[in-house]
Write a protein that holds these residues in place. Structure first.
Motif, PDB file in Angstrom:
ATOM      1  N   LYS A 141      -3.364   7.635 -18.107  1.00  0.00           N
ATOM      2  CA  LYS A 141      -3.618   6.247 -17.705  1.00  0.00           C
ATOM      3  C   LYS A 141      -2.398   5.482 -17.200  1.00  0.00           C
ATOM      4  N   GLU A 142      -1.216   6.138 -17.186  1.00  0.00           N
ATOM      5  CA  GLU A 142      -0.036   5.419 -16.712  1.00  0.00           C
ATOM      6  C   GLU A 142      -0.190   4.978 -15.259  1.00  0.00           C
ATOM      7  N   ILE A 143      -0.870   5.804 -14.467  1.00  0.00           N
ATOM      8  CA  ILE A 143      -1.077   5.433 -13.067  1.00  0.00           C
ATOM      9  C   ILE A 143      -1.858   4.136 -12.949  1.00  0.00           C
ATOM     10  N   ASP A 144      -2.723   3.856 -13.922  1.00  0.00           N
ATOM     11  CA  ASP A 144      -3.493   2.608 -13.887  1.00  0.00           C
ATOM     12  C   ASP A 144      -2.590   1.394 -14.083  1.00  0.00           C
ATOM     13  N   ILE A 145      -1.495   1.579 -14.816  1.00  0.00           N
ATOM     14  CA  ILE A 145      -0.538   0.470 -14.966  1.00  0.00           C
ATOM     15  C   ILE A 145       0.082   0.153 -13.619  1.00  0.00           C
ATOM     16  N   TYR A 146       0.489   1.189 -12.899  1.00  0.00           N
ATOM     17  CA  TYR A 146       1.073   0.954 -11.569  1.00  0.00           C
ATOM     18  C   TYR A 146       0.035   0.367 -10.616  1.00  0.00           C
ATOM     19  N   ARG A 147      -1.196   0.866 -10.709  1.00  0.00           N
ATOM     20  CA  ARG A 147      -2.247   0.331  -9.835  1.00  0.00           C
ATOM     21  C   ARG A 147      -2.510  -1.145 -10.115  1.00  0.00           C
ATOM     22  N   SER A 148      -2.284  -1.561 -11.369  1.00  0.00           N
ATOM     23  CA  SER A 148      -2.567  -2.950 -11.729  1.00  0.00           C
ATOM     24  C   SER A 148      -1.468  -3.925 -11.289  1.00  0.00           C
ATOM     25  N   ILE A 149      -0.329  -3.395 -10.884  1.00  0.00           N
ATOM     26  CA  ILE A 149       0.787  -4.255 -10.473  1.00  0.00           C
ATOM     27  C   ILE A 149       0.461  -4.908  -9.134  1.00  0.00           C
ATOM     28  N   THR A 150       0.570  -6.204  -9.086  1.00  0.00           N
ATOM     29  CA  THR A 150       0.264  -6.960  -7.873  1.00  0.00           C
ATOM     30  C   THR A 150       1.546  -7.347  -7.142  1.00  0.00           C
ATOM     31  N   LYS A 151       1.359  -7.817  -5.924  1.00  0.00           N
ATOM     32  CA  LYS A 151       2.505  -8.331  -5.160  1.00  0.00           C
ATOM     33  C   LYS A 151       3.130  -9.521  -5.878  1.00  0.00           C
ATOM     34  N   GLN A 152       2.303 -10.319  -6.529  1.00  0.00           N
ATOM     35  CA  GLN A 152       2.811 -11.469  -7.282  1.00  0.00           C
ATOM     36  C   GLN A 152       3.647 -11.003  -8.478  1.00  0.00           C
ATOM     37  N   ASP A 153       3.238  -9.898  -9.111  1.00  0.00           N
ATOM     38  CA  ASP A 153       4.020  -9.346 -10.220  1.00  0.00           C
ATOM     39  C   ASP A 153       5.419  -8.956  -9.764  1.00  0.00           C
ATOM     40  N   LEU A 154       5.502  -8.339  -8.585  1.00  0.00           N
ATOM     41  CA  LEU A 154       6.807  -7.942  -8.043  1.00  0.00           C
ATOM     42  C   LEU A 154       7.688  -9.170  -7.808  1.00  0.00           C
ATOM     43  N   GLN A 155       7.096 -10.192  -7.245  1.00  0.00           N
ATOM     44  CA  GLN A 155       7.857 -11.421  -7.007  1.00  0.00           C
ATOM     45  C   GLN A 155       8.298 -12.060  -8.321  1.00  0.00           C
ATOM     46  N   ASN A 156       7.398 -12.112  -9.290  1.00  0.00           N
ATOM     47  CA  ASN A 156       7.718 -12.744 -10.574  1.00  0.00           C
ATOM     48  C   ASN A 156       8.852 -12.003 -11.299  1.00  0.00           C
TER      49      ASN A 156
ATOM     50  N   GLN B 225       0.829  -1.202   0.000  1.00  0.00           N
ATOM     51  CA  GLN B 225       0.000   0.000   0.000  1.00  0.00           C
ATOM     52  C   GLN B 225       0.863   1.252   0.000  1.00  0.00           C
ATOM     53  N   LYS B 226       1.987   1.194   0.711  1.00  0.00           N
ATOM     54  CA  LYS B 226       2.900   2.337   0.729  1.00  0.00           C
ATOM     55  C   LYS B 226       3.428   2.626  -0.676  1.00  0.00           C
ATOM     56  N   LEU B 227       3.756   1.569  -1.406  1.00  0.00           N
ATOM     57  CA  LEU B 227       4.214   1.734  -2.787  1.00  0.00           C
ATOM     58  C   LEU B 227       3.143   2.386  -3.651  1.00  0.00           C
ATOM     59  N   GLN B 228       1.923   1.893  -3.529  1.00  0.00           N
ATOM     60  CA  GLN B 228       0.838   2.463  -4.316  1.00  0.00           C
ATOM     61  C   GLN B 228       0.657   3.950  -4.004  1.00  0.00           C
ATOM     62  N   ASN B 229       0.758   4.301  -2.722  1.00  0.00           N
ATOM     63  CA  ASN B 229       0.627   5.706  -2.334  1.00  0.00           C
ATOM     64  C   ASN B 229       1.738   6.556  -2.936  1.00  0.00           C
ATOM     65  N   GLN B 230       2.958   6.016  -2.941  1.00  0.00           N
ATOM     66  CA  GLN B 230       4.092   6.744  -3.518  1.00  0.00           C
ATOM     67  C   GLN B 230       3.857   7.055  -4.994  1.00  0.00           C
ATOM     68  N   TYR B 231       3.358   6.083  -5.715  1.00  0.00           N
ATOM     69  CA  TYR B 231       3.175   6.286  -7.153  1.00  0.00           C
ATOM     70  C   TYR B 231       1.973   7.163  -7.469  1.00  0.00           C
ATOM     71  N   GLU B 232       0.957   7.100  -6.639  1.00  0.00           N
ATOM     72  CA  GLU B 232      -0.156   8.048  -6.788  1.00  0.00           C
ATOM     73  C   GLU B 232       0.373   9.474  -6.630  1.00  0.00           C
ATOM     74  N   ASN B 233       1.210   9.675  -5.620  1.00  0.00           N
ATOM     75  CA  ASN B 233       1.763  10.997  -5.344  1.00  0.00           C
ATOM     76  C   ASN B 233       2.669  11.469  -6.483  1.00  0.00           C
ATOM     77  N   GLN B 234       3.509  10.578  -6.993  1.00  0.00           N
ATOM     78  CA  GLN B 234       4.385  10.921  -8.115  1.00  0.00           C
ATOM     79  C   GLN B 234       3.577  11.327  -9.341  1.00  0.00           C
ATOM     80  N   PHE B 235       2.500  10.604  -9.575  1.00  0.00           N
ATOM     81  CA  PHE B 235       1.651  10.875 -10.731  1.00  0.00           C
ATOM     82  C   PHE B 235       1.067  12.278 -10.661  1.00  0.00           C
ATOM     83  N   VAL B 236       0.571  12.643  -9.489  1.00  0.00           N
ATOM     84  CA  VAL B 236      -0.009  13.974  -9.308  1.00  0.00           C
ATOM     85  C   VAL B 236       1.064  15.045  -9.489  1.00  0.00           C
ATOM     86  N   ASN B 237       2.227  14.842  -8.859  1.00  0.00           N
ATOM     87  CA  ASN B 237       3.279  15.862  -8.904  1.00  0.00           C
ATOM     88  C   ASN B 237       3.865  16.042 -10.300  1.00  0.00           C
TER      89      ASN B 237
END
Length: 437
Positions: free
Chosen positions: A401-416, A362-374
């Protein structure tokens, strides 16, 4: 219960901010191939006019490196209608600011003016595209400027050639092999005709994207664009058929020296997918998890808790044809490279074998939401994003829509991604050490 209500309200407000972030734009092509993107925002009386040329360091050839970056400087020398040495003066005298920058993949120029000088910005960039003066005095002058820049930012700065070391050793076939500033020997030996040929080859409308963003009246802007750019002759677009890299399948170790450092640095570098691929986004997010901020796992372990490193960072550098993922660390005291390598490998192993926590995710998602806005909080930022998304990503609407790509990234994606790309047999270890005296 009260705390829950507040968090829901905060989430609702943040969602409203993101929805308001939708960037409206219009895009079209002139007959000469110039791609035009217009973004109207009349909330402040400023306009950014920018042009991104699809030419960067990778478009150079061995023996003549540094041309794209050199032109970042050279094309401020003037035109038949803008006297040498007056470009910056014209901009500042009319309340504006301007700059340019170069990467491996593109070169970007822009001016930001009060909106009553929009026409001036359009005219100046058209002058640059139509008939920039490339002569010996300009080449000689800017060559000295670039030499000083290289001395200041690279040759005389501690760890200044670290990125060069990564590029030299990750890429052996592809022209990502050299840094954007190139070689001074190459620039010294290049003839005037070669600079003129480079300009004629790449600084053409069908290799460029013009963005006009801010307090504009679109119909008037289109008329000016047609007037200033419509008559510029199109050029020949050459295929970007660069040599491919073979996958790294065996760990390689090299040593690079730097006379400006007292402490060694160790880099563990991996060649990863191009920035259009979803895995590039996943790896970018993974680098943030590992080392973005003092609460990140590598910083907490190696710097804060164990006091084994003065610095540690994982970074992901997205490029058009390939990307770079690398770990960088400077040891503390008597800590050995083997110790730091073992600790970094242990963190990679954790990500490869278990999912990150819900809290960290969730912290990661928040970081990228913030980056997107800034990233899109200013007209200059919006103009740069629109140009980059069209030229390098092939989709201008990624600005929305780039933020939607980050939002779609799952924990499993990070592991993979960690399992697929961050294995020891896929990397180059660079021992970046002090030069012996």
């Amino acid at each position: 219960m009260k705390k829950r209500l507040l968090s829901v309200a905060a989430a609702s407000f943040f969602g409203m901010v993101l929805n308001a972030q939708q960037i409206k734009f219009e895009e079209y092509d002139l007959p000469n191939g110039l791609h035009v993107i217009l973004h109207q925002d009349n909330s402040a009386p400023v306009v950014t006019t920018s042009v991104m040329y699809h030419v960067g360091a990778k478009d150079e050839v061995k023996g003549r490196t540094g041309f794209a970056h050199f032109f970042e400087h050279l094309l401020f020398e003037g035109t038949p209608n803008i006297k040498r040495g007056t470009w910056m003066k014209i901009v500042s005298a009319n309340g504006g600011r301007n700059n340019a920058n170069t990467s491996n993949d593109r070169t970007y120029y822009y001016e930001t003016f009060p909106s009553n000088n929009e026409q001036l910005g359009l005219w100046m960039e058209a002058e640059r595209m139509r008939h920039a003066i490339i002569n010996q005095i300009g080449v000689d002058t800017q060559r000295e400027v670039v030499k000083e820049e290289k001395r200041l930012n690279m040759d005389n700065r501690p760890y200044g050639n670290l990125l060069t070391a990564i590029l030299n050793n990750l890429f052996t076939n592809h022209p990502y092999n050299w840094p954007t500033i190139g070689s001074m020997a190459d620039l010294n030996s290049a003839k005037l005709e070669e600079f003129q040929a480079f300009y004629k080859k790449y600084y053409v409308p069908n290799n460029a994207t013009l963005v006009v963003a801010g307090d504009i009246k679109p119909e008037q802007t289109k008329k000016w664009i047609e007037e200033y750019y419509g008559g510029i002759q199109k050029g020949t677009i050459y295929p970007k058929d660069f040599p491919k890299e073979t996958p790294i399948t065996q760990e390689k170790e090299v040593t690079v020296t730097d006379a400006n450092i007292q402490l060694p640095a160790y880099i563990f570098a991996y060649r990863t997918p191009a920035n259009k691929e979803k895995d590039a986004y996943v790896l970018d997010m993974l680098s943030s998890y590992l080392s973005n901020g003092k609460s990140s796992v590598l910083y907490k372990k190696l710097v804060d808790q164990d006091k084994k490193a003065l610095a540690v960072q994982a970074f992901s550098q997205g490029l058009e044809d390939y990307s770079i993922f690398a770990f960088f660390t400077i040891p503390m005291g008597q800590t050995t490279k083997q110790t730091l390598q073992a600790d970094i490998d242990a963190e990679i192993k954790k990500v490869q074998t278990s999912l990150i926590s819900d809290e960290d995710y969730q912290k990661l998602q928040n970081q990228y939401e913030n980056q997107f806005v800034n990233a899109n909080s200013s007209i200059e930022g919006i103009a740069a994003s629109l140009a980059t998304n069209h030229v390098l990503m092939g989709d201008t609407n990624l600005i929305n829509k780039e933020i939607d790509i980050y939002r779609s990234i799952t924990k499993q994606d990070l592991q993979n991604a960690a399992k697929k790309y961050l294995n020891s047999n896929q990397r180059v270890i660079i021992n970046y050490v002090p030069e012996k005296k």
